[in-house]
Design a protein around this motif. Structure first.
Motif, mmCIF file in Angstrom:
data_model
loop_
_atom_site.group_PDB
_atom_site.id
_atom_site.type_symbol
_atom_site.label_atom_id
_atom_site.label_comp_id
_atom_site.label_asym_id
_atom_site.label_seq_id
_atom_site.Cartn_x
_atom_site.Cartn_y
_atom_site.Cartn_z
ATOM 1 N N SER A 116 0.642 -1.303 -0.013
ATOM 2 C CA SER A 116 -0.134 0.103 -0.145
ATOM 3 C C SER A 116 0.841 1.143 -0.132
ATOM 4 O O SER A 116 0.593 2.229 -0.803
ATOM 5 C CB SER A 116 -1.128 -0.029 1.364
ATOM 6 O OG SER A 116 -1.850 -0.905 1.290
ATOM 7 N N SER A 170 0.786 3.660 -3.339
ATOM 8 C CA SER A 170 0.530 4.860 -3.130
ATOM 9 C C SER A 170 1.554 6.271 -3.472
ATOM 10 O O SER A 170 1.559 6.966 -4.418
ATOM 11 C CB SER A 170 -0.152 5.303 -2.072
ATOM 12 O OG SER A 170 -1.181 4.614 -1.697
ATOM 13 N N ASN A 229 2.664 6.380 -7.355
ATOM 14 C CA ASN A 229 1.628 6.794 -8.227
ATOM 15 C C ASN A 229 2.280 8.295 -8.836
ATOM 16 O O ASN A 229 1.908 9.182 -8.303
ATOM 17 C CB ASN A 229 0.366 6.955 -7.583
ATOM 18 C CG ASN A 229 -0.935 7.358 -8.365
ATOM 19 O OD1 ASN A 229 -0.636 7.692 -9.677
ATOM 20 N ND2 ASN A 229 -2.238 7.286 -8.039
ATOM 21 N N ALA A 288 -7.494 10.366 -6.401
ATOM 22 C CA ALA A 288 -6.780 9.438 -5.969
ATOM 23 C C ALA A 288 -7.412 8.297 -5.305
ATOM 24 O O ALA A 288 -7.057 6.940 -5.597
ATOM 25 C CB ALA A 288 -5.742 9.797 -5.036
ATOM 26 N N PHE A 326 0.231 12.290 1.908
ATOM 27 C CA PHE A 326 0.479 11.091 1.588
ATOM 28 C C PHE A 326 0.267 10.013 2.653
ATOM 29 O O PHE A 326 -0.022 8.799 2.317
ATOM 30 C CB PHE A 326 1.787 11.087 0.981
ATOM 31 C CG PHE A 326 2.063 11.370 -0.491
ATOM 32 C CD1 PHE A 326 2.291 10.328 -1.233
ATOM 33 C CD2 PHE A 326 2.097 12.623 -0.920
ATOM 34 C CE1 PHE A 326 2.191 10.638 -2.584
ATOM 35 C CE2 PHE A 326 2.194 13.046 -2.180
ATOM 36 C CZ PHE A 326 2.314 12.071 -2.989
ATOM 37 N N LEU A 328 -3.441 9.021 2.405
ATOM 38 C CA LEU A 328 -3.483 8.205 1.229
ATOM 39 C C LEU A 328 -2.896 6.884 1.355
ATOM 40 O O LEU A 328 -3.781 5.928 0.670
ATOM 41 C CB LEU A 328 -2.906 8.895 -0.137
ATOM 42 C CG LEU A 328 -3.488 10.321 -0.779
ATOM 43 C CD1 LEU A 328 -2.877 10.918 -1.647
ATOM 44 C CD2 LEU A 328 -5.122 10.188 -0.972
ATOM 45 N N ILE A 329 -1.801 6.637 1.769
ATOM 46 C CA ILE A 329 -1.365 5.521 2.070
ATOM 47 C C ILE A 329 -2.273 4.576 2.835
ATOM 48 O O ILE A 329 -2.785 3.367 2.774
ATOM 49 C CB ILE A 329 0.060 5.411 2.512
ATOM 50 C CG1 ILE A 329 0.986 5.986 1.412
ATOM 51 C CG2 ILE A 329 0.848 4.010 2.881
ATOM 52 C CD1 ILE A 329 2.595 6.075 1.799
ATOM 53 N N ALA A 353 -5.508 3.527 1.345
ATOM 54 C CA ALA A 353 -5.291 2.650 0.299
ATOM 55 C C ALA A 353 -5.412 1.132 1.363
ATOM 56 O O ALA A 353 -5.957 0.011 0.882
ATOM 57 C CB ALA A 353 -4.103 2.469 -0.133
ATOM 58 N N THR A 391 -11.740 9.681 3.038
ATOM 59 C CA THR A 391 -11.266 8.507 3.454
ATOM 60 C C THR A 391 -12.078 7.387 4.069
ATOM 61 O O THR A 391 -11.973 6.331 3.772
ATOM 62 C CB THR A 391 -9.768 8.497 4.042
ATOM 63 O OG1 THR A 391 -10.192 9.182 5.270
ATOM 64 C CG2 THR A 391 -8.897 9.381 3.280
#
Length: 434
Positions: free
Chosen positions: A52, A56, A59, A167, A287, A290-291, A294, A345
């Motif tokens: 993950s 991420s 990307n 994303a 980030f 986002l990680i 995921a 999220t």
């Protein structure tokens, strides 16, 4: 316990952690890792933790995030915000509620560079409120104008929240950014109309500015606007006409903002260091989220909750708009307690499949979601934008600021309904991208 029950428990734990002010990224990491490990195996959880993070961070499309943030930091840390407000004030400051209208106008232009509601609100609070105080504007009214203008930061491109939405949902980022342009302009005009109506109904809240700027002064003031318009035209215009990708647009915008601030002799060494430091901190935070998102998404996929709810909703014999209305009510409630990234999220892995299953456009829903998040930053008890303003204007009770933003909340609700009735307002520009 069934996978669905474990998934529900995981969602409740995540919500509890966020409400307890645990970092959103850390909360997503913890719940996602434990959930995947519980539903499969600890070795699988450790493997997903690594994949993950790499997937991420690797990307290429997400490289636009630090670039657009850096562009906004260069423009906001060098004093250009003050020139921007002065220029808009020269043109429309003499109208009823002119300084408040100028605040919204400056916010719309500043938002085209900053991409952040918090940055827009904080900058305008320091610039515009003292000016309105000088002309004896009622403080609850002036603070409400800044709060309303600040919400444009995540609607007008480049919007960091729209990039994160892309994303999380795999919606193309370029069309998403372009899709926020027309709603952002409409929101700006409706806020201006709202201010004018308020002043006409109650002239005491905003005395009319007697001095009208000359034509020469008006055109001379445009020197404070052209850097914003140039950077916006190059970056967003380049995306629209297919000259370059969003990531390339971010790079060109960041370099352009740097060169402009250097050529105009505004960028001092301390401003450069501050811009780089703030960009690095904000990028790392985003980030990390986002990680974590995921990993949390993989946990939800294993729990089969998104698939179960999509099948359940698809089989309901009710109008898709009834389900959409229920979803929006949930977002309104969540907005009172959570900030925008946390809401996205937490909910998108479940809500996005349902929206597309109902036949709604995913890009259009991204703008609708941003509208609801914007309402959330003005509503108690969280009301993040209101708290930012309260930190700058310490002599105005926060409850008066919350009362002052009620017309802005109603205006945003009206525009949200308009966008639901006429989705083409959002989709027609992205559909024309070459």
């Amino acid at each position: 316990m069934s996978p669905e029950v474990i998934g529900v428990i995981g969602i409740l734990v995540l919500l509890t952690l966020i409400l307890l002010r645990v970092s959103v990224g850390l909360s997503l990491f913890l719940v996602g890792f434990l959930g995947v490990s519980w539903l499969s195996d600890w070795s699988v959880g450790l493997s997903q933790l690594g994949s993950s993070a790499f997937g991420s961070a690797n990307n290429y499309g997400l490289s636009v995030i630090p670039l657009f943030i850096l562009m906004g930091m260069f423009m906001s840390n060098t004093g250009l915000g003050k020139d921007l407000f002065v220029a808009v004030d020269k043109w429309i400051g003499h109208f009823r509620g002119g300084l408040a209208i100028a605040t919204v106008g400056a916010a719309s232009i500043f938002s085209a560079i900053s991409g952040s509601s918090n940055a827009t609100t904080a900058t305008l609070s320091k610039i515009c409120i003292p000016e309105m105080n000088e002309y004896q504007y009622k403080k609850p009214f002036s603070t409400a104008a800044v709060a309303a203008g600040g919400t444009l930061g995540v609607l007008i491109p480049p919007s960091v929240l729209l990039i994160i939405y892309g994303a999380l949902t795999s919606e193309p980022i370029g069309p998403l950014l372009i899709g926020g342009l027309v709603p952002g302009i409409l929101m700006t005009l409706l806020f201006m109309l709202m201010i004018n109506i308020q002043v006409r109904l109650n002239p005491e809240i905003a005395p009319t500015k007697q001095v009208v700027s000359t034509t020469k002064e008006k055109f001379s003031s445009l020197r404070g606007i052209w850097p914003f318009l140039l950077i916006f035209a190059i970056s967003i215009g380049g995306i629209y006409f297919g000259v370059f990708t969003p990531s390339e647009a971010g790079g060109i915008g960041a370099i352009g903002a740097f060169l402009l601030t250097v050529l105009t002799k505004r960028l001092k060494f301390k401003d450069l260091l501050s811009s780089l430091d703030e960009t690095l901190r904000l990028t790392v935070m985003l980030f990390l989220i986002l990680i974590g998102a995921a990993l949390f998404g993989k946990f939800l996929a294993l729990s089969q909750i998104p698939m179960y709810l999509t099948t359940l909703v698809g089989g309901l014999d009710v109008s898709p708009y009834v389900i959409l209305a229920l979803i929006l009510v949930v977002y309104f409630i969540l907005g009172m307690f959570l900030e925008g990234i946390a809401i996205m999220t937490l909910t998108l892995p479940i809500v996005y499949p349902i929206i597309t299953q109902l036949g709604f456009d995913g890009l259009w829903f991204g703008i609708i979601m941003i509208m609801l998040i914007n309402i959330g930053v003005l509503t108690p008890p969280l009301g993040l934008s209101v708290y930012i303003i309260s930190g700058v204007v310490k002599d105005v009770p926060i409850e008066k600021i919350f009362r002052g933003v009620i017309p802005a909340i109603c205006t945003m609700a009206v525009l949200t309904i308009i966008l639901i009735i006429f989705p083409e307002i959002v989709t027609f520009l992205p559909s024309m991208i070459k």
